[in-house]
Design an enzyme around this catalytic site. Structure first.
Site, PDB file in Angstrom:
ATOM      1  N   ASP A 139      41.966  35.836 -39.393  1.00  0.00           N
ATOM      2  CA  ASP A 139      40.533  35.634 -38.931  1.00  0.00           C
ATOM      3  C   ASP A 139      40.085  36.907 -38.430  1.00  0.00           C
ATOM      4  O   ASP A 139      38.580  37.182 -38.447  1.00  0.00           O
ATOM      5  CB  ASP A 139      40.543  34.526 -37.886  1.00  0.00           C
ATOM      6  CG  ASP A 139      39.837  33.165 -38.222  1.00  0.00           C
ATOM      7  OD1 ASP A 139      39.002  33.071 -39.102  1.00  0.00           O
ATOM      8  OD2 ASP A 139      40.241  32.348 -37.556  1.00  0.00           O
ATOM      9  N   LYS A 193      39.510  24.372 -45.648  1.00  0.00           N
ATOM     10  CA  LYS A 193      40.374  25.668 -45.869  1.00  0.00           C
ATOM     11  C   LYS A 193      41.611  25.050 -46.587  1.00  0.00           C
ATOM     12  O   LYS A 193      41.840  25.762 -47.385  1.00  0.00           O
ATOM     13  CB  LYS A 193      40.662  26.109 -44.680  1.00  0.00           C
ATOM     14  CG  LYS A 193      39.237  26.759 -44.070  1.00  0.00           C
ATOM     15  CD  LYS A 193      39.259  27.191 -42.449  1.00  0.00           C
ATOM     16  CE  LYS A 193      37.886  27.774 -42.084  1.00  0.00           C
ATOM     17  NZ  LYS A 193      37.708  28.128 -40.604  1.00  0.00           N
ATOM     18  N   GLN A 236      41.205  27.432 -35.089  1.00  0.00           N
ATOM     19  CA  GLN A 236      39.725  26.798 -35.462  1.00  0.00           C
ATOM     20  C   GLN A 236      39.171  26.814 -34.190  1.00  0.00           C
ATOM     21  O   GLN A 236      39.629  26.380 -33.014  1.00  0.00           O
ATOM     22  CB  GLN A 236      39.873  25.472 -35.941  1.00  0.00           C
ATOM     23  CG  GLN A 236      38.423  25.088 -36.409  1.00  0.00           C
ATOM     24  CD  GLN A 236      38.114  25.597 -37.708  1.00  0.00           C
ATOM     25  OE1 GLN A 236      38.450  26.298 -38.358  1.00  0.00           O
ATOM     26  NE2 GLN A 236      36.516  25.890 -37.594  1.00  0.00           N
TER      27      GLN A 236
HETATM   28  N1  GUN Z   1      34.820  28.250 -36.220  1.00  0.00           N
HETATM   29  C1  GUN Z   1      33.589  28.332 -36.930  1.00  0.00           C
HETATM   30  N2  GUN Z   1      33.725  29.382 -37.994  1.00  0.00           N
HETATM   31  C2  GUN Z   1      35.041  29.775 -37.804  1.00  0.00           C
HETATM   32  C3  GUN Z   1      35.998  30.718 -38.316  1.00  0.00           C
HETATM   33  O1  GUN Z   1      35.522  31.553 -39.082  1.00  0.00           O
HETATM   34  N3  GUN Z   1      37.329  31.020 -38.066  1.00  0.00           N
HETATM   35  C4  GUN Z   1      37.663  30.037 -37.029  1.00  0.00           C
HETATM   36  N4  GUN Z   1      38.912  30.159 -36.559  1.00  0.00           N
HETATM   37  N5  GUN Z   1      37.018  29.026 -36.354  1.00  0.00           N
HETATM   38  C5  GUN Z   1      35.690  29.081 -36.797  1.00  0.00           C
END
Ligand code: GUN
Length: 283
Positions: free
Chosen positions: A114, A47, A91
């Site tokens: 998100d 990211k 996350q």
């Molecule tokens: N863990 C797995 N996929 C995601 C996601 O799209 N966002 C976040 N914050 N954590 C994740």
């Protein structure tokens, strides 16, 4: 037809980079990671790398595995109050000792790139979304890029998580599909799935979807990230067995996965625009 999510994400990231440049804005994303789960660390690194590529600033907050809920909430509150931060991503999964629901609800909804805050999920379900979760929103982008018709089509979503299944169903409903959500307690699952013009599998079981579950010519979207018996990365769909029956299908890897990050970048730019010019359009 193979739905090439990698190619679509590359194209969208290039366009986004230009849009950000033209805007004169410098959007910033903050990530919060708790503990040292290697998969989570890898996702967060990817990211940050994507941010750099498109001209988004990023900061990473790292907290120890034994951080308390209060400690995580404190970090989120600080980011909420920081005018230089436009998007906040915590996350998931968080360690078992941290109250995930409280943390998600602590993120300011207008920085919730998100789209997991109940406020944003509620907006999505009421048909007036602000930020939608990145994976299902990325799937809508793939369907759009390949001109897959949605209006009036039967869509079946297998899985009911808050990050994929539920928001996926809401997005398809908002696009005028007739939507069924299936899950582990669904009776006659195979019959339900065979009804689908658009079948989205977010189950998390390797090769769960075989050709007997797929209507001839259906669009098959595979959200699974699993390992097969040989330890090789594979989706929920038995790709080789299904690909000739499906009209269109996403591969794993190179399908849905890359779209999640591209959509996160778009959401972060939208968050910056929301703050500076009260607009959320990217294009
Ligand atoms: N863990 C797995 N996929 C995601 C996601 O799209 N966002 C976040 N914050 N954590 C994740």
């Amino acid at each position: 037809m193979i739905l090439d999510g990698k190619a679509v994400s590359e194209k969208r990231l290039e366009i986004l980079k230009e849009r950000i440049e033209e805007s004169g804005l410098y959007p910033r994303l903050a990530t919060v990671i708790v503990g040292e789960d290697p998969a989570s660390q890898m996702y967060v690194r990817m990211k940050h790398r994507a941010c750099e590529r498109v001209g988004i600033g990023s900061v990473g907050i790292e907290l120890p595995e034994d951080a308390t809920t209060e400690r995580v909430l404190e970090a989120v509150t600080r980011l909420n109050n920081d005018p230089d931060i436009n998007g906040i991503l915590v996350q998931l999964p968080l360690p078992a000792g941290v109250d995930t629901a409280r943390v998600i609800e602590a993120v300011a909804p207008d920085k919730d790139v998100d789209g997991f805050h109940p406020c944003n999920l509620g907006r999505l379900f009421s048909g007036t979304p602000l930020f939608a979760p990145c994976t299902p929103q990325g799937i809508m982008t793939i369907l759009d890029e390949y001109n897959i018709p949605i209006r009036g089509r039967r869509a079946v979503v297998v899985g009911r998580s808050i990050d994929v299944g539920r928001p996926m169903a809401a997005l398809l409903l908002n696009a005028d599909a007739t939507v069924t959500i299936c899950h582990s307690k669904t009776e006659n699952l195979e019959a339900e799935m065979r009804n689908a013009d658009i079948l989205v599998s977010a189950v998390g079981k390797a090769k769960f979807v075989g050709p007997e579950m797929v209507k001839e010519g259906a669009t098959v979207i595979d959200v699974g990230i699993n390992q097969d018996e040989q330890g090789k990365l594979c989706g929920d769909v038995d790709f080789e067995a299904v690909k000739d029956r499906a009209g269109a299908i996403t591969p794993v890897p190179g399908g849905v996965g890359p779209m999640t990050i591209a959509t996160l970048m778009e959401n972060t730019f939208r968050a910056a625009k929301l703050r500076t010019c009260n607009s959320t359009t990217v294009w």
